[in-house]
Write an enzyme that holds these catalytic residues in place. Structure first.
Site, PDB file in Angstrom:
ATOM      1  N   GLY A  99       6.026 -41.034   6.447  1.00  0.00           N
ATOM      2  CA  GLY A  99       5.652 -39.598   5.458  1.00  0.00           C
ATOM      3  C   GLY A  99       4.515 -39.183   5.597  1.00  0.00           C
ATOM      4  CB  ALA A 100       1.591 -40.106   7.569  1.00  0.00           C
ATOM      5  N   GLY A 101       3.546 -37.122   8.621  1.00  0.00           N
ATOM      6  CA  GLY A 101       3.600 -36.206   9.499  1.00  0.00           C
ATOM      7  C   GLY A 101       3.547 -36.860  10.870  1.00  0.00           C
ATOM      8  CG  LEU A 102       0.791 -39.584  11.801  1.00  0.00           C
ATOM      9  CD1 LEU A 102      -0.170 -40.701  11.505  1.00  0.00           C
ATOM     10  CD2 LEU A 102       0.018 -38.286  12.463  1.00  0.00           C
ATOM     11  N   GLY A 103       5.472 -38.506  12.920  1.00  0.00           N
ATOM     12  CA  GLY A 103       6.790 -38.593  13.680  1.00  0.00           C
ATOM     13  C   GLY A 103       7.219 -40.324  13.790  1.00  0.00           C
ATOM     14  CB  SER A 104       7.198 -42.769  11.046  1.00  0.00           C
ATOM     15  OG  SER A 104       7.947 -43.643  10.494  1.00  0.00           O
ATOM     16  CB  SER A 105      11.904 -40.759  10.801  1.00  0.00           C
ATOM     17  OG  SER A 105      11.657 -39.457  10.834  1.00  0.00           O
ATOM     18  CG  ASP A 149       8.371 -35.045  14.462  1.00  0.00           C
ATOM     19  OD1 ASP A 149       7.791 -33.798  14.771  1.00  0.00           O
ATOM     20  OD2 ASP A 149       8.194 -35.555  13.242  1.00  0.00           O
TER      21      ASP A 149
HETATM   22  O1  PMV Z   1       5.219 -32.639   8.766  1.00  0.00           O
HETATM   23  P1  PMV Z   1       5.741 -32.515  10.069  1.00  0.00           P
HETATM   24  O2  PMV Z   1       4.859 -33.162  11.160  1.00  0.00           O
HETATM   25  O3  PMV Z   1       7.156 -32.995   9.851  1.00  0.00           O
HETATM   26  O4  PMV Z   1       5.809 -31.193  10.459  1.00  0.00           O
HETATM   27  C1  PMV Z   1       6.254 -30.135   9.773  1.00  0.00           C
HETATM   28  C2  PMV Z   1       6.084 -29.075  10.577  1.00  0.00           C
HETATM   29  C3  PMV Z   1       6.390 -27.771  10.261  1.00  0.00           C
HETATM   30  O5  PMV Z   1       6.068 -26.525  10.960  1.00  0.00           O
HETATM   31  C4  PMV Z   1       5.774 -27.235   8.892  1.00  0.00           C
HETATM   32  C5  PMV Z   1       8.107 -27.535  10.148  1.00  0.00           C
HETATM   33  C6  PMV Z   1       8.806 -27.603  11.125  1.00  0.00           C
HETATM   34  O6  PMV Z   1      10.108 -28.018  10.893  1.00  0.00           O
HETATM   35  O7  PMV Z   1       8.431 -27.220  12.335  1.00  0.00           O
END
Ligand code: PMV
Length: 315
Positions: A99-105, A149
């Site tokens: 849940g941190a935007g670092l591609g965990s899933s 990701d």
């Molecule tokens: O929060 P993350 O790392 O899943 O990134 C989302 C990136 C966005 O550009 C906001 C959305 C997307 O699907 O590209």
């Protein structure tokens, strides 16, 4: 017993603008998710050892005892279902906070697919693992998710993503990641930005275009290791994301700590925003000064080298 691992990722430049077709630049980081598959006749179990977790989930009994375990188990069971696999114990262990935007899933899905492919003798080629992983992640996330990701977890390195995915051959960077500790909600942030765009297209479209120009120039600066200029682009990109309304007080505090006491050459939020992480490029004071500054500002800190190997058998 079979072990596979896959890396997490950061978006370096271009988040949100990429949703409207503008190219974004992302890379793998050397935080990895590891998945072990072993035979377990008569049962199927997922066991996690994620940060803040460490619980067992019995899929047949339907017992789930932590948010982190649920996160991993949801993706692992989607993979098991896709491959029609059972009578297995799957152990997940990860350096990547969920849940941190670092591609965990994505890393968990890709590593699970690779471990199962090897264990069951399916011989899935890498490209197929990437495609399946994207489909599975999208179905669990109900339609959301660019291929960024899952492609980075599969192939590693650097990728430019727009309507298509292009591999770039760029130099590795040492980055410091500061995590606010707040889970972010990608869907809500994307909807917020798209609604702002619908209300103010004349203002938001030029912001998206400027972000696209940054993502394009950044690739050359990384290749040439022109770090001071790269840091400047990170700061400009962050300012534009602020204008789109996806920063937060907690993210801003980490950004200013990184640029101030941390002596960073540049810092920006990474991913959807609203929570999650910032990335900072260490300056002459080094990564330790950055780490101290980010911790003092309340962040969790990860040191990351960019552009490393994608999915592999082994840790
Ligand atoms: O929060 P993350 O790392 O899943 O990134 C989302 C990136 C966005 O550009 C906001 C959305 C997307 O699907 O590209």
């Amino acid at each position: 017993m079979t072990l596979a691992s896959a890396p997490g990722k950061v978006i370096l430049f271009g988040e949100h603008a990429v949703v409207s077709g503008i190219p974004a630049l992302g890379c793998s980081v050397d935080l990895r998710a590891r998945v072990i598959v072993e035979d377990l006749p008569g049962r199927t179990e997922v066991e996690t050892n994620l940060p803040l977790a460490g619980f067992t989930l019995d899929l047949l009994a339907g017992q789930i005892r932590s948010h982190e375990a649920l996160h991993a188990a949801r993706y692992v069971s989607a993979v098991l279902e896709e491959l029609g696999a059972n009578d297995l114990r799957i152990k997940v262990d990860s350096d990547i906070p969920p849940g941190a935007g670092l591609g965990s899933s994505a890393a968990i899905v890709v590593a699970t697919l690779a471990a199962l492919s090897e264990h069951l003798g399916l011989g899935l080629p890498r490209a197929e693992i990437g495609e399946m992983a994207h489909r599975i992640e999208k179905s669990v996330q109900k339609g959301l998710g660019s291929p960024m990701d899952t492609a980075l977890a599969t192939f590693g390195g650097y990728l430019q993503v727009s309507s298509r995915v292009q591999e770039l051959n760029l130099s590795p960077l040492a980055l410091v990641i500061g995590h606010t500790g707040i889970s972010h909600d990608t869907r809500a942030e994307v909807e917020k930005v798209q609604s702002l765009r619908a209300r103010h297209p004349d203002l938001v479209d030029p912001i998206f275009e400027a972000i696209g120009l940054i993502a394009e120039s950044a690739a050359y600066l990384i290749k040439e290791l022109r770090l001071a200029e790269l840091g400047e682009l990170m700061n400009i990109n962050h300012g534009l994301l602020e204008a789109l309304g996806v920063s937060s007080r907690e993210l801003s505090e980490l950004i200013y700590a990184a640029r101030g006491a941390g002596g960073a050459l540049g810092a920006k939020l990474t991913g959807a925003g609203g929570g999650g992480c910032i990335i900072a490029l260490p300056g002459p004071a080094g990564a330790t000064a950055l780490e101290i500054a980010l911790r003092q500002a309340g962040g969790r800190v990860f040191h990351a080298r960019t552009g490393g190997e994608g999915v592999r058998l082994g840790a």
